[in-house]
Design a protein around this motif. Sequence first.
Motif, PDB file in Angstrom:
ATOM      1  N   LYS A 109       1.059  -1.092  -0.438  1.00  8.96           N
ATOM      2  CA  LYS A 109      -0.242   0.284  -0.173  1.00  8.96           C
ATOM      3  C   LYS A 109       1.163   1.612  -0.174  1.00  8.96           C
ATOM      4  CE  LYS A 109      -3.448  -2.328   3.084  1.00  8.96           C
ATOM      5  NZ  LYS A 109      -4.350  -2.141   3.891  1.00  8.96           N
ATOM      6  N   ASP A 110       0.220   2.034   0.050  1.00 11.97           N
ATOM      7  CA  ASP A 110       0.947   3.850   0.192  1.00 11.97           C
ATOM      8  C   ASP A 110       2.078   3.620   1.229  1.00 11.97           C
ATOM      9  OD1 ASP A 110      -0.017   4.532  -2.260  1.00 11.97           O
ATOM     10  OD2 ASP A 110      -1.326   5.589  -1.259  1.00 11.97           O
ATOM     11  N   ASP A 111       1.699   3.209   2.274  1.00 10.53           N
ATOM     12  CA  ASP A 111       2.176   3.338   3.852  1.00 10.53           C
ATOM     13  C   ASP A 111       2.314   1.958   4.712  1.00 10.53           C
ATOM     14  OD1 ASP A 111      -0.263   3.057   4.407  1.00 10.53           O
ATOM     15  OD2 ASP A 111      -0.554   4.364   5.861  1.00 10.53           O
ATOM     16  N   GLU A 112       2.534   0.537   3.488  1.00 12.76           N
ATOM     17  CA  GLU A 112       2.988  -1.022   3.495  1.00 12.76           C
ATOM     18  C   GLU A 112       3.583  -1.204   2.935  1.00 12.76           C
ATOM     19  OE1 GLU A 112      -0.130  -4.365   5.328  1.00 12.76           O
ATOM     20  OE2 GLU A 112      -1.312  -2.651   5.143  1.00 12.76           O
ATOM     21  N   TYR A 113       4.553  -2.173   3.224  1.00 15.61           N
ATOM     22  CA  TYR A 113       5.132  -2.618   3.013  1.00 15.61           C
ATOM     23  C   TYR A 113       6.187  -4.408   3.657  1.00 15.61           C
ATOM     24  CZ  TYR A 113       6.733   2.159   0.936  1.00 15.61           C
ATOM     25  OH  TYR A 113       6.808   3.150   0.762  1.00 15.61           O
ATOM     26  N   TYR A 114       6.387  -4.359   2.538  1.00 21.84           N
ATOM     27  CA  TYR A 114       6.951  -6.055   2.783  1.00 21.84           C
ATOM     28  C   TYR A 114       8.256  -6.098   2.282  1.00 21.84           C
ATOM     29  CZ  TYR A 114       5.861 -11.163   2.249  1.00 21.84           C
ATOM     30  OH  TYR A 114       6.114 -12.728   3.474  1.00 21.84           O
ATOM     31  N   LEU A 115       8.538  -7.047   3.476  1.00 20.97           N
ATOM     32  CA  LEU A 115      10.358  -6.612   3.131  1.00 20.97           C
ATOM     33  C   LEU A 115      11.086  -8.081   3.354  1.00 20.97           C
ATOM     34  CD1 LEU A 115      10.279  -3.547   4.091  1.00 20.97           C
ATOM     35  CD2 LEU A 115      12.520  -3.527   5.360  1.00 20.97           C
ATOM     36  N   VAL A 116      11.469  -8.443   1.856  1.00 25.92           N
ATOM     37  CA  VAL A 116      12.311 -10.055   2.294  1.00 25.92           C
ATOM     38  C   VAL A 116      13.633  -9.943   2.106  1.00 25.92           C
ATOM     39  CG1 VAL A 116      12.229 -12.743   1.408  1.00 25.92           C
ATOM     40  CG2 VAL A 116      10.267 -10.909   0.891  1.00 25.92           C
ATOM     41  N   SER A 117      14.379 -10.729   3.217  1.00 26.26           N
ATOM     42  CA  SER A 117      15.730 -10.403   3.584  1.00 26.26           C
ATOM     43  C   SER A 117      16.137 -11.944   3.502  1.00 26.26           C
ATOM     44  CB  SER A 117      16.335  -9.367   4.141  1.00 26.26           C
ATOM     45  OG  SER A 117      15.359  -9.888   5.480  1.00 26.26           O
ATOM     46  N   ALA A 118      17.449 -12.281   3.286  1.00 24.85           N
ATOM     47  CA  ALA A 118      18.432 -13.419   3.454  1.00 24.85           C
ATOM     48  C   ALA A 118      17.568 -14.135   5.194  1.00 24.85           C
ATOM     49  CB  ALA A 118      19.848 -13.767   3.689  1.00 24.85           C
ATOM     50  N   GLY A 119      17.736 -15.540   4.647  1.00 27.63           N
ATOM     51  CA  GLY A 119      16.919 -16.638   5.851  1.00 27.63           C
ATOM     52  C   GLY A 119      18.075 -17.008   7.224  1.00 27.63           C
ATOM     53  N   ALA A 120      19.267 -16.843   6.640  1.00 26.65           N
ATOM     54  CA  ALA A 120      20.278 -16.729   7.389  1.00 26.65           C
ATOM     55  C   ALA A 120      20.240 -15.958   8.637  1.00 26.65           C
ATOM     56  CB  ALA A 120      21.762 -17.108   7.152  1.00 26.65           C
ATOM     57  N   TRP A 121      19.760 -15.169   8.340  1.00 28.88           N
ATOM     58  CA  TRP A 121      19.837 -13.400   9.577  1.00 28.88           C
ATOM     59  C   TRP A 121      18.716 -12.858   9.796  1.00 28.88           C
ATOM     60  CZ3 TRP A 121      25.245 -12.808   9.938  1.00 28.88           C
ATOM     61  CH2 TRP A 121      25.763 -13.373   8.646  1.00 28.88           C
ATOM     62  N   THR A 122      17.507 -14.040  10.388  1.00 31.22           N
ATOM     63  CA  THR A 122      16.743 -12.317  10.528  1.00 31.22           C
ATOM     64  C   THR A 122      16.720 -11.838  11.941  1.00 31.22           C
ATOM     65  OG1 THR A 122      15.668 -14.856   9.941  1.00 31.22           O
ATOM     66  CG2 THR A 122      14.056 -13.839  11.363  1.00 31.22           C
ATOM     67  N   ASP A 123      17.270 -12.615  12.913  1.00 31.60           N
ATOM     68  CA  ASP A 123      17.005 -11.171  13.874  1.00 31.60           C
ATOM     69  C   ASP A 123      18.777 -10.738  13.640  1.00 31.60           C
ATOM     70  OD1 ASP A 123      16.233 -12.706  16.893  1.00 31.60           O
ATOM     71  OD2 ASP A 123      16.603 -14.279  15.290  1.00 31.60           O
ATOM     72  N   TYR A 124      19.750 -10.958  13.258  1.00 33.36           N
ATOM     73  CA  TYR A 124      20.252  -9.848  12.639  1.00 33.36           C
ATOM     74  C   TYR A 124      19.966  -8.854  11.420  1.00 33.36           C
ATOM     75  CZ  TYR A 124      24.765  -8.456   9.764  1.00 33.36           C
ATOM     76  OH  TYR A 124      25.725  -7.882   9.225  1.00 33.36           O
ATOM     77  N   ASP A 125      19.128  -9.297  10.805  1.00 30.54           N
ATOM     78  CA  ASP A 125      18.152  -8.084   9.993  1.00 30.54           C
ATOM     79  C   ASP A 125      17.156  -7.209  10.712  1.00 30.54           C
ATOM     80  OD1 ASP A 125      19.391  -8.844   7.820  1.00 30.54           O
ATOM     81  OD2 ASP A 125      18.199  -9.984   7.171  1.00 30.54           O
ATOM     82  N   ALA A 126      16.483  -7.810  11.886  1.00 25.01           N
ATOM     83  CA  ALA A 126      14.813  -7.322  12.423  1.00 25.01           C
ATOM     84  C   ALA A 126      16.207  -6.319  13.814  1.00 25.01           C
ATOM     85  CB  ALA A 126      14.635  -8.026  13.379  1.00 25.01           C
ATOM     86  N   ASP A 127      17.207  -6.609  14.326  1.00 26.17           N
ATOM     87  CA  ASP A 127      17.737  -5.677  15.224  1.00 26.17           C
ATOM     88  C   ASP A 127      17.920  -4.506  14.848  1.00 26.17           C
ATOM     89  OD1 ASP A 127      18.460  -5.790  17.935  1.00 26.17           O
ATOM     90  OD2 ASP A 127      19.859  -5.354  17.204  1.00 26.17           O
ATOM     91  N   TYR A 128      18.662  -4.466  13.482  1.00 26.87           N
ATOM     92  CA  TYR A 128      18.763  -3.229  12.998  1.00 26.87           C
ATOM     93  C   TYR A 128      17.601  -1.902  12.609  1.00 26.87           C
ATOM     94  CZ  TYR A 128      22.541  -1.036   9.931  1.00 26.87           C
ATOM     95  OH  TYR A 128      22.980   0.690   9.584  1.00 26.87           O
TER      96      TYR A 128
END
Length: 830
Positions: free
Chosen positions: A553-572
Amino acid sequence: MKTHVKALVVGGGAIGTSIAYHLARAGWDDVMLMERDELTSGSTWHAAGLLPLFNMSFATTHIHKYSVEFYKSLEAETGLNAGFAVVGNLRMAQTKERMDEYMVYATTAETCGVPFEWLTPAQIKERWPLINTDDLKGAIYHTSDGYINPADVTQAMAKGARQRGVIIERKWQVDGYEWTGSHWNVTCTKMIEKGGNLVPSDEQVVVQAEHVVTATGNHAQRTARMLGIKIPAIPVEHQFIVMDQDPALVEFRKTHPEHPVIRDADAQSYVREERGGWILGVYEKHAPARFEYGVPDSFRADLFQLDLDRIEDQYAAMIHRIPSCEESGLKDDFNGPICYTPDGNPLVGPAPGLRNMWLAEGFSFGITAAGGTGYYLAQMMVNGEAEIDMASLDPKRYGNWMTTEFAARKNEECYEHVYILHHPDEERPACRPLRTSPAYDRQAVRGAQFGFVNGWERPNYYAPMGFNDHDARSFRRGGWWQYAVEEAKAIREGVGLIDATAFTKHIVKGPGATAFLDWFTTNKLPKVGRINLTYALTSAGTTRTEYTIVRLKDDEYYLVSAGAWTDYDADYLRKAIEDKEAEFGRIEMQNVTTQWGVFAIAGPKSRDVLKKVIKDAEPETALSNKRFPWLSARPIELGMCPVNAIRVAYTGELGWELHHPIEMQNYLFDLLEKAGAEFGMKLVGARAQNWLRQEKSYRAFGTELGRDATPIEADLPRFVDLGKGFHGKDAMVATGVRSKCVTLLIDGPADADPWGREVLFAEDGTRVGRLTSGGYSVAFGTSIGMGYVKPEHAAVGTVLKVRMFRELWTATVVEDSPYDPANTTIRLDG
């Protein structure tokens, strides 16, 4: 005691003193180190002090290499002799497979500038006649390392730290941490001697510290509880014995220098000289984890009871290898706790969820790693990033799913694997399966051989039932290779189905979401219903995370990133939102990784399979270029399953990612499998996918993409919009292009492909770069690789050399996306 500091280092072993020293050397003039007992009273005091340079990890090899070089300089600076015996390190092989391991390792060593030489059994016998070489195939010999006195090197680093202004306080225990929003309030209790024990007194102080580093060794579980986080660092028992004098050794030493550290990897042991005798250290099976819930208050510089029965085989192997030691008696023994992590790498970097809290925990080779850890962690803290990519050591590589039981059992497994062959295609069995997608059982009965990714079971490849993955492993083309070839061909020629459920998935939405993501990432944001590939950068302008962003949507996004780095990405991501929400407006973030399964269907016939099951008013056109163009996303219905479909394929063929409610995965799997049977659809694993993405020059996070290179150096300018401002942009631009990512076709050995760690040479023999990925190309019928080279060697057609198994092979730089460079197949209409 000083109560206001810029940095407080907690822990006075080799790791902690090195960190304090290097923070001061990097320019921080207000550093304090706090130790609950005496310096070196943890694992440091009973460590054997070996300095093994052998390591398959690029980052860890750099850390160990720095330590070895740094320790040699300490005496000149501090006046204290660190007890460094530069005797070398002889790593012997009893089998051809072990020599293959050393040759694969040597590619990492060569890339990092670690010196070594190869020795034949005859050369070993000529130099060190006490060694029985009858059953050896050869050895790799590091001339620059050896062993060191752990207490001496720690005291030398402590003195060097004091000379640079660091305050070191002993007999103070940290009993609490509180973050105020600007600094840490650290509650410290004075410890006193009482009846041979160290007990807390009534004296307490609160130290205010802008930054805190924990280097608490065996006490990591106590640290984790105080911080409210999980730290998978738990000690395992490690035994070594000291033997009486060996007369043959005493006689040999009258006319010869000291033996190198002798590592008999196939016997799970190491041996070094000690005052005319020998020290034997082992990495045996069934060594137990200890202190799973914390170190008892009564345990100080103590040891466990020796279990000689457990190391009987290793002792017999030592007598076989050095027959003259058979008559030497047992002089002393040690069985102490050494911290481990599930993968053997330490935990170095920012603590999950916390600000200005840094971890340096879980060091199984702490003396070897101490110097380099201090150096690179200080770079991260002072400069924002280290000069090497430290992501492989990041504490957040283990998510919140990790438990004490998991860590303890995996750490025991890691301990006994120290000398087990480190195949690059190795999968270790302990604590598995743990995290499984619903289709796991279906995949297993179809022959899936699973890999372990962030706790998830993910198919690596599919083989006939009864196939033994363990026996298929190799440093060359393993027994699985032929199945991966068939899977890759299926996608290039027909259709394949890949389980990508382990992908990391986040929803970012709210009034501030668009402005935030525009600042947070390098590329233009996509329009509603479209997708973009983009990058989040570090403050140094290097690549922190790769995202596929779908604008819902205008203000809603779905972000896909590497499976090995879930908490690494989430924290950042979470911390960045916290920092910018006041500026951009309310932003919501949800980690929806476990809510959505993902199947990737790809190949020239993928549209045909989906047409069989799609429910649409006009099913024949629902997947056409007009209604569903490349790089777009839309909701579709496959049978009774609602699917958020993305027209993108990591394999470079016509295809879709099918993001579906996790609870409907088995229904969707059965539906697709039935529909695909008509078109010969094949189940495909991660290894074939990895080969296919290299044919398209698709960079992968953790290999081509990381915190030591910018997206421009990765040669991805099309995903960087220099017309807008974004985090890390100025640093990225200022960095320029130090090296450039290229794809190479390799005329390699007939029975092997590169693993992605090999060094690259110019034709004149100059080292010009390294591979970061490697494999086999079904499209070109030869080996393929990706890597970084100096810019002047990056032109298409440049002929380089890559070393594999001690020989140089031709590697030719090819155009980006050598397979279908015009993206014709991926855009096919129908």
